[in-house]
Design a protein around this motif. Structure first.
Motif, PDB file in Angstrom:
ATOM      1  N   ASN A   1      67.795 -85.564  16.372  1.00 44.13           N
ATOM      2  CA  ASN A   1      68.733 -86.685  16.476  1.00 44.13           C
ATOM      3  C   ASN A   1      68.193 -87.776  17.405  1.00 44.13           C
ATOM      4  OD1 ASN A   1      71.605 -87.749  16.011  1.00 44.13           O
ATOM      5  ND2 ASN A   1      71.472 -87.707  18.243  1.00 44.13           N
ATOM      6  N   ASN A   2      67.594 -87.329  18.552  1.00 42.43           N
ATOM      7  CA  ASN A   2      67.040 -88.305  19.503  1.00 42.43           C
ATOM      8  C   ASN A   2      65.884 -89.085  18.890  1.00 42.43           C
ATOM      9  OD1 ASN A   2      68.835 -87.569  21.526  1.00 42.43           O
ATOM     10  ND2 ASN A   2      67.460 -86.017  22.376  1.00 42.43           N
ATOM     11  N   ILE A   3      64.986 -88.371  18.175  1.00 41.56           N
ATOM     12  CA  ILE A   3      63.853 -89.058  17.544  1.00 41.56           C
ATOM     13  C   ILE A   3      64.348 -90.017  16.466  1.00 41.56           C
ATOM     14  CG2 ILE A   3      61.750 -88.723  16.181  1.00 41.56           C
ATOM     15  CD1 ILE A   3      61.447 -85.987  17.599  1.00 41.56           C
ATOM     16  N   GLY A   4      65.354 -89.564  15.699  1.00 38.19           N
ATOM     17  CA  GLY A   4      65.936 -90.458  14.688  1.00 38.19           C
ATOM     18  C   GLY A   4      66.515 -91.709  15.322  1.00 38.19           C
ATOM     19  N   LEU A   5      67.166 -91.564  16.490  1.00 31.38           N
ATOM     20  CA  LEU A   5      67.756 -92.711  17.176  1.00 31.38           C
ATOM     21  C   LEU A   5      66.684 -93.688  17.651  1.00 31.38           C
ATOM     22  CD1 LEU A   5      70.387 -93.982  18.207  1.00 31.38           C
ATOM     23  CD2 LEU A   5      70.120 -92.649  20.307  1.00 31.38           C
ATOM     24  N   VAL A   6      65.534 -93.152  18.120  1.00 28.07           N
ATOM     25  CA  VAL A   6      64.438 -94.028  18.563  1.00 28.07           C
ATOM     26  C   VAL A   6      63.927 -94.863  17.387  1.00 28.07           C
ATOM     27  CG1 VAL A   6      62.131 -94.124  19.570  1.00 28.07           C
ATOM     28  CG2 VAL A   6      63.764 -92.434  20.388  1.00 28.07           C
ATOM     29  N   TYR A   7      63.715 -94.182  16.240  1.00 27.31           N
ATOM     30  CA  TYR A   7      63.249 -94.923  15.060  1.00 27.31           C
ATOM     31  C   TYR A   7      64.285 -95.958  14.626  1.00 27.31           C
ATOM     32  CZ  TYR A   7      59.065 -92.125  14.176  1.00 27.31           C
ATOM     33  OH  TYR A   7      57.823 -91.552  14.259  1.00 27.31           O
ATOM     34  N   PHE A   8      65.573 -95.598  14.758  1.00 30.68           N
ATOM     35  CA  PHE A   8      66.638 -96.548  14.400  1.00 30.68           C
ATOM     36  C   PHE A   8      66.571 -97.787  15.296  1.00 30.68           C
ATOM     37  CE2 PHE A   8      70.818 -98.346  15.072  1.00 30.68           C
ATOM     38  CZ  PHE A   8      71.260 -98.581  13.769  1.00 30.68           C
ATOM     39  N   LYS A   9      66.463 -97.568  16.619  1.00 30.88           N
ATOM     40  CA  LYS A   9      66.413 -98.701  17.545  1.00 30.88           C
ATOM     41  C   LYS A   9      65.145 -99.518  17.363  1.00 30.88           C
ATOM     42  CE  LYS A   9      69.439 -97.027  21.201  1.00 30.88           C
ATOM     43  NZ  LYS A   9      69.636 -96.863  22.651  1.00 30.88           N
ATOM     44  N   LYS A  10      64.083 -98.838  16.918  1.00 34.43           N
ATOM     45  CA  LYS A  10      62.818 -99.528  16.658  1.00 34.43           C
ATOM     46  C   LYS A  10      62.906-100.387  15.396  1.00 34.43           C
ATOM     47  CE  LYS A  10      57.890 -98.487  16.117  1.00 34.43           C
ATOM     48  NZ  LYS A  10      56.896 -97.426  15.879  1.00 34.43           N
ATOM     49  N   GLY A  11      63.894-100.091  14.534  1.00 30.41           N
ATOM     50  CA  GLY A  11      64.058-100.823  13.281  1.00 30.41           C
ATOM     51  C   GLY A  11      63.402-100.136  12.105  1.00 30.41           C
ATOM     52  N   ASP A  12      62.838 -98.930  12.317  1.00 30.42           N
ATOM     53  CA  ASP A  12      62.211 -98.167  11.235  1.00 30.42           C
ATOM     54  C   ASP A  12      63.275 -97.246  10.652  1.00 30.42           C
ATOM     55  OD1 ASP A  12      60.628 -96.731   9.537  1.00 30.42           O
ATOM     56  OD2 ASP A  12      59.044 -96.313  11.004  1.00 30.42           O
ATOM     57  N   TYR A  13      64.146 -97.832   9.779  1.00 33.82           N
ATOM     58  CA  TYR A  13      65.308 -97.095   9.287  1.00 33.82           C
ATOM     59  C   TYR A  13      64.929 -95.983   8.324  1.00 33.82           C
ATOM     60  CZ  TYR A  13      67.499-101.195  11.324  1.00 33.82           C
ATOM     61  OH  TYR A  13      67.869-102.176  12.189  1.00 33.82           O
ATOM     62  N   LYS A  14      63.855 -96.176   7.563  1.00 33.34           N
ATOM     63  CA  LYS A  14      63.415 -95.129   6.633  1.00 33.34           C
ATOM     64  C   LYS A  14      63.023 -93.866   7.386  1.00 33.34           C
ATOM     65  CE  LYS A  14      61.786 -98.048   2.830  1.00 33.34           C
ATOM     66  NZ  LYS A  14      60.608 -98.425   2.006  1.00 33.34           N
ATOM     67  N   LYS A  15      62.260 -94.056   8.475  1.00 34.48           N
ATOM     68  CA  LYS A  15      61.831 -92.904   9.273  1.00 34.48           C
ATOM     69  C   LYS A  15      63.038 -92.250   9.952  1.00 34.48           C
ATOM     70  CE  LYS A  15      58.056 -90.691  10.473  1.00 34.48           C
ATOM     71  NZ  LYS A  15      57.146 -90.107   9.486  1.00 34.48           N
ATOM     72  N   ALA A  16      63.990 -93.081  10.383  1.00 26.20           N
ATOM     73  CA  ALA A  16      65.199 -92.553  11.018  1.00 26.20           C
ATOM     74  C   ALA A  16      65.966 -91.676  10.038  1.00 26.20           C
ATOM     75  CB  ALA A  16      66.077 -93.701  11.513  1.00 26.20           C
ATOM     76  N   ILE A  17      66.056 -92.147   8.771  1.00 23.17           N
ATOM     77  CA  ILE A  17      66.793 -91.398   7.744  1.00 23.17           C
ATOM     78  C   ILE A  17      66.157 -90.028   7.525  1.00 23.17           C
ATOM     79  CG2 ILE A  17      67.272 -91.338   5.247  1.00 23.17           C
ATOM     80  CD1 ILE A  17      67.755 -94.401   5.452  1.00 23.17           C
ATOM     81  N   GLU A  18      64.813 -89.955   7.576  1.00 21.81           N
ATOM     82  CA  GLU A  18      64.121 -88.667   7.395  1.00 21.81           C
ATOM     83  C   GLU A  18      64.604 -87.633   8.408  1.00 21.81           C
ATOM     84  OE1 GLU A  18      59.911 -89.021   7.465  1.00 21.81           O
ATOM     85  OE2 GLU A  18      59.852 -90.616   5.949  1.00 21.81           O
ATOM     86  N   TYR A  19      64.719 -88.049   9.666  1.00 20.75           N
ATOM     87  CA  TYR A  19      65.134 -87.110  10.727  1.00 20.75           C
ATOM     88  C   TYR A  19      66.617 -86.769  10.612  1.00 20.75           C
ATOM     89  CZ  TYR A  19      60.648 -87.303  13.094  1.00 20.75           C
ATOM     90  OH  TYR A  19      59.326 -87.160  13.400  1.00 20.75           O
ATOM     91  N   TYR A  20      67.458 -87.759  10.252  1.00 23.95           N
ATOM     92  CA  TYR A  20      68.885 -87.470  10.129  1.00 23.95           C
ATOM     93  C   TYR A  20      69.164 -86.530   8.946  1.00 23.95           C
ATOM     94  CZ  TYR A  20      69.748 -91.108  13.582  1.00 23.95           C
ATOM     95  OH  TYR A  20      69.775 -91.836  14.742  1.00 23.95           O
TER      96      TYR A  20
END
Length: 677
Positions: free
Chosen positions: A240-259
């Protein structure tokens, strides 16, 4: 209530009555007290009884334990009592026990217990959300560990301090705190603390907008979590934390992978419902950021329902949902949700959530955009000021702890100075006397050394004289032996031959009588020959002389020391292979060793042994006296002299001793088998 619980309460009532009326007898029943405490604690661990009953039992244990006469056991029992209160969420009672232990530890000046109590204070304030006080006590404990040279334990408190700093928004301070101890955790190969450290650093990097480094540290923590977990499973919180970092970075595709990894794990919803809810929320929000708004209403309805069940502020999901409705041009719903989020943030006094709500209000109310923008700037500045104040608060706490420690050190130093000043006068007055005494001592030492030198000269003269006497005696014995062998035996042999010859001319009766005398002459010859051989053995005489010197020394020391000496002597020792210098120095070492036993050891028994191991002569003197600290006494003049003597004859000298375990002196001398003296 079942029968066992009735027995418990019955026992409590009886013991309470007994201890209230027999306080004078507590010392004699301390063992029963401890047994009762163990019994209570075992029942507190019983999962089937209620928390209120556990608390009642723990109260009784605390009162009972105060009657324990053994300070260390009483304080140790209180640690268990405090833990029970903490586990049952009775924090005021927990603090009461911690306060009692802290007071007792101060009286006993038990540093380790003082530190433990200080740490317990920190946990108490942390659970009560008094973060400044918790940080103060953790920092104080850490510095106490350092002052007590327990650097390892001081590093272990870095996790608590860094967590508090992160929670209060001091991201840079939190990162700095944990980085100081990171190398220690690596050195110890402590995966649990390394996992926590990497997680804290990763979260700090995220909030400092250093996203790439944040992902790097969080992935390190994720790898460690797989090692820690028995089934090699991934930690959903870290995902969840790694997904949040990617989300804040603007890399939503990568965030979705972790979520998706979290959502697709069916166990997460039951094992960690809060993480599942966050993953569900940001999965839907990340899809929206990529233009996918399918089923967003049902997804957010589930998220909002979960937030309410978890009793978490709804500002964030309301603001996100408002953005989606704004995108769908449903301004009324967008405005309603943004306004609701704003009202919640004001009600709950959540400044950062208020900032989110104001920013969205400016978007959905264009006519009031300037007003909300001004409010946003003011609030943002206030938050920045507050963050800086928080950072300064932790810095001030650390400074305050350092200042208190310095004040304590200064006070201790002043006390030392008072002691120094009180004795310096005595030292000055005694210096002249000491100087005179030292001069006199030096004179006495010189006299003793001169006396020792004179004794050695006399001893050498005695040895030389003894050697000369031995030589002369041996020569005379040899001469007598030769005379007996060559002259007397010759004459006796001649007389016997003549008698044998005369036997031929005599009667049988006379022959028998003469034969008797001839046999007597033969026996005399044998005796004279034996005496001759013994007189000619001069080496035996020399050896027996040195042995007799040692025998005499042992007899004298037994009388002088009034103790039993077990004397073990190997008659096969080739004393003739030792030089006079070797014998003299060995004899002096024996004398000095017995002198030390007489003066210091208070021994009742001594074992004095000589053994021969191939060409090595091993001499051991073992006493059962009071012993001494070998490291402290090893430089004494007596021992130093004995070592020097051993060194002169290339011998190995060792002395071993412990307090109340006696003393063992050993000399090892290698004998050259080819020596002849």
């Amino acid at each position: 209530m079942n029968i066992s619980f009735k027995k418990i309460f019955f026992l409590i009532i009886i013991l309470s009555f007994y201890f209230c009326n027999n306080k004078k007898n507590y010392d004699t029943i301390s063992h029963n007290i401890n047994d009762s405490i163990v019994y209570y604690n075992d029942n507190i661990k019983n999962l089937s009884i209620s928390d209120s009953l556990k608390k009642s039992l723990n109260d009784k244990v605390f009162k009972l334990n105060k009657l324990n006469t053994n300070d260390s056991i009483r304080i140790k029992n209180n640690d268990t009592i405090a833990y029970n209160y903490f586990r049952l969420n009775y924090f005021d009672d927990y603090n009461k026990v911690v306060k009692y232990n802290y007071s007792e530890s101060l009286k006993l000046r038990d540093t380790s217990r003082i530190i433990k109590s200080t740490i317990n204070y920190g946990h108490y304030y942390l659970r009560r959300n008094f973060y400044d006080s918790a940080f103060y006590y953790f920092d104080k404990s850490q510095k106490l560990y350092i002052a007590n040279n327990e650097v390892d334990k001081s590093n272990e408190l870095a996790i608590e301090k860094a967590t508090i700093q992160y929670y209060k928004g001091d991201y840079l301070g939190s990162e700095t705190t944990i980085l100081k101890s990171l190398s220690f955790f690596k050195k110890k190969n402590d995966n649990f603390k390394l996992n926590a450290a990497y997680t804290i650093i990763g979260l700090c990097k995220m909030d400092l907008k250093e996203y790439d480094e944040s992902i790097e540290y969080l992935n390190l923590a994720l790898d460690l979590s797989k090692k820690i977990n028995a089934n090699n499973s991934t930690d959903p919180i870290l995902l969840n934390n790694i997904g949040l970092v990617y989300f804040k970075k603007g890399d939503y595709k990568k965030a979705i992978e972790y979520y998706l990894q979290i959502i697709n794990n069916t166990e997460v919803k039951t094992s960690n419902f809060q993480v599942y809810t966050f993953a569900k929320q940001f999965l839907t929000y990340s899809k929206f950021k990529l233009g996918d708004i399918k089923n967003f209403e049902s997804e957010y309805n589930e998220v909002i329902k979960n937030y309410k069940n978890l009793n978490i502020s709804l500002v964030q999901p309301y603001v996100q949902l408002s953005e989606i409705y704004e995108e769908k041009k449903d301004i009324n719903k967008a405005q309603k949700l943004a306004t609701e989020a704003y009202n919640i943030s004001i009600k709950d006094n959540l400044f950062r959530d208020k900032l989110l709500a104001i920013k969205q209000l400016a978007n959905v109310f264009p006519d009031k955009a300037k007003y909300y923008s001004d409010e946003y700037v003011k609030l943002n500045d206030s938050i920045a000021t507050l963050d800086k104040k928080i950072q300064n608060t932790f810095a001030r706490i650390e400074y305050r702890v350092d200042e208190l420690n310095n004040e304590n050190l200064l006070l201790a130093e002043r006390n030392k100075q008072l002691i120094y000043y009180s004795v310096i006068g005595v030292l000055l007055l005694s210096m002249f006397y000491f100087y005179r005494w030292q001069k006199q001592k030096q004179k006495e030492l010189l006299l003793v050394q001169e006396q020792q030198q004179a004794n050695e000269e006399v001893y050498n003269m005695m040895i030389n004289q003894q050697n000369q006497m031995d030589f002369v005696k041996a020569q005379e014995q040899k001469r007598i032996s030769q005379e007996l062998h060559d002259a007397i035996l010759g004459k006796l042999f001649g007389a016997r031959m003549n008698l044998d010859f005369l036997n031929n001319n005599e009667s049988e009766e006379i022959k028998k009588e003469k034969e008797k005398y001839i046999q007597e002459i033969i026996q005399v010859e044998k005796q004279i020959r034996q005496i001759s051989h013994e007189l000619n053995d001069d080496q035996r005489t020399i050896i027996n002389n040195y042995q007799m010197m040692i025998d005499k020394l042992v007899e004298e020391q037994e009388t002088l020391l009034n103790l039993k000496i077990d004397y073990v002597f190997n008659e096969k020792i080739p004393w003739e292979k030792l030089t006079a210098e070797e014998k003299i120095n060995l004899y002096r070492i024996f004398q000095e060793t017995f002198h030390n036993i007489n003066k210091y050891a208070k021994a009742k028994k001594v074992i004095f042994s000589f053994t021969l191991d191939f060409n090595k002569l091993k001499i051991s003197i073992l006493d059962d006296g009071i012993g001494f600290d070998a490291k402290r006494i090893a430089k004494g003049i007596g021992i130093k002299n004995m070592k020097e003597r051993a060194k002169l004859i290339n011998a190995i000298y060792t002395i071993e001793s412990e307090i109340n375990k006696g003393t063992r002196t050993q000399i090892i001398l290698e004998i050259n088998p080819n020596k002849e003296f």
